[in-house]
Design an enzyme around this catalytic site. Sequence first.
Site, PDB file in Angstrom:
ATOM      1  N   CYS A  13       0.816  -1.228   0.000  1.00 47.67           N
ATOM      2  CA  CYS A  13       0.000   0.000   0.000  1.00 47.67           C
ATOM      3  C   CYS A  13       0.853   1.282   0.000  1.00 47.67           C
ATOM      4  CB  CYS A  13      -0.932   0.005   1.210  1.00 47.67           C
ATOM      5  SG  CYS A  13      -1.969   1.495   1.228  1.00 47.67           S
ATOM      6  N   GLU A  69      -7.184   7.172   7.451  1.00 49.94           N
ATOM      7  CA  GLU A  69      -6.900   8.083   6.332  1.00 49.94           C
ATOM      8  C   GLU A  69      -5.462   8.631   6.443  1.00 49.94           C
ATOM      9  OE1 GLU A  69      -8.464   9.028   3.385  1.00 49.94           O
ATOM     10  OE2 GLU A  69      -9.615   7.260   3.909  1.00 49.94           O
ATOM     11  N   SER A  70      -4.679   8.324   5.416  1.00 50.39           N
ATOM     12  CA  SER A  70      -3.243   8.661   5.465  1.00 50.39           C
ATOM     13  C   SER A  70      -2.994  10.160   5.614  1.00 50.39           C
ATOM     14  CB  SER A  70      -2.524   8.129   4.225  1.00 50.39           C
ATOM     15  OG  SER A  70      -3.036   8.741   3.055  1.00 50.39           O
TER      16      SER A  70
HETATM   17  N1  LIG Z   1      -7.784   7.513   1.138  1.00 58.01           N
HETATM   18  C1  LIG Z   1      -7.133   6.424   1.809  1.00 58.01           C
HETATM   19  C2  LIG Z   1      -6.755   5.379   0.777  1.00 58.01           C
HETATM   20  C3  LIG Z   1      -6.153   4.148   1.432  1.00 58.01           C
HETATM   21  C4  LIG Z   1      -6.328   2.921   0.524  1.00 58.01           C
HETATM   22  O1  LIG Z   1      -6.874   2.999  -0.586  1.00 58.01           O
HETATM   23  N2  LIG Z   1      -5.858   1.773   1.046  1.00 58.01           N
HETATM   24  C5  LIG Z   1      -6.048   0.552   0.304  1.00 58.01           C
HETATM   25  C6  LIG Z   1      -4.748  -0.224   0.158  1.00 58.01           C
HETATM   26  S1  LIG Z   1      -3.529   0.714  -0.707  1.00 58.01           S
HETATM   27  C7  LIG Z   1      -6.988  -0.339   1.073  1.00 58.01           C
HETATM   28  O2  LIG Z   1      -6.849  -0.513   2.254  1.00 58.01           O
HETATM   29  N3  LIG Z   1      -7.979  -0.907   0.379  1.00 58.01           N
HETATM   30  C8  LIG Z   1      -8.957  -1.751   0.993  1.00 58.01           C
HETATM   31  C9  LIG Z   1      -9.179  -3.019   0.258  1.00 58.01           C
HETATM   32  O3  LIG Z   1      -8.368  -3.349  -0.621  1.00 58.01           O
HETATM   33  O4  LIG Z   1     -10.145  -3.690   0.583  1.00 58.01           O
HETATM   34  C10 LIG Z   1      -5.899   6.925   2.564  1.00 58.01           C
HETATM   35  O5  LIG Z   1      -5.317   7.921   2.110  1.00 58.01           O
HETATM   36  O6  LIG Z   1      -5.540   6.355   3.615  1.00 58.01           O
END
Ligand SMILES: N[C@@H](CCC(=O)N[C@@H](CS)C(=O)NCC(=O)O)C(=O)O
Length: 239
Positions: A13, A69-70
């Site tokens: 990620c 949220e990052s």
């Molecule tokens: N807007 C979020 C995006 C985080 C994100 O998209 N994480 C992905 C992995 S890179 C995730 O956990 N997806 C959930 C899944 O695959 O079910 C942030 O900035 O933290």
Amino acid sequence: MTASLTLVSHHLCPYVQRAAISLAEKAVPFERIYVDLSDKPDWFKAISPLGKVPLLRVRHGSAEDVIFESAVILEFLEETEANPLHPTDPLARARHRAWIEFGSAILNAIGRFYCAPDEAAFLHESRGLSDMFARVEAELSERQSGPWFAGERFSLVDAVYGPVFRYIDTFDRIGDFGILDGKPLVQAWRAALSKRQSVKEAVSANYPQRLHAFLRAKGSYLSGIIRRQAIAAPQALSA
Ligand SMILES: N[C@@H](CCC(=O)N[C@@H](CS)C(=O)NCC(=O)O)C(=O)O
């Protein structure tokens, strides 16, 4: 701040990586644990409102808070830990936040690129990515000097684009898609970020192999290219 921090992660990620880079740059000790996003454990589902990583678990005494949220995690670390990675001037800080948002938009475009089902969609997405990096090139050309986004000081924008360029490294091993062609400032920034210790250490040593296997399994147009290469040169891409 006297809390103990745990970064709930996934090996691939890029949003997790930005938090890991910030923590490393600030020299804040933290624990890192990994979840399998294809089989999310119940404890994770309970504490992750969007079902996503990263999460930052903040333990103080017997109490625990969870931040999701990052971008929010990065801001929290700015407010609670030393070694600021945001500029102090409000206008400069606003611009940095905006380019962080643009970095997230690039990550979404990268996802569309590697998921594109056919050649037409793939070429459309690669042109879209090229256009986005042209915007970054134009922004960098406004700066006086490198090596970082804002010159001499490593900032949160750098923490965000290090993981972005890591994708490009893997794409380059698959083929020449021309995404960064004619963008010397982006290329120089990318090269500097690839040598930064915090950026290098934000992923485990087998990250390239993991990402490669992930891309190959997508069933996308890019996956097809990878599979054909593996047939033509079985050892070349697994190294
Ligand atoms: N807007 C979020 C995006 C985080 C994100 O998209 N994480 C992905 C992995 S890179 C995730 O956990 N997806 C959930 C899944 O695959 O079910 C942030 O900035 O933290």
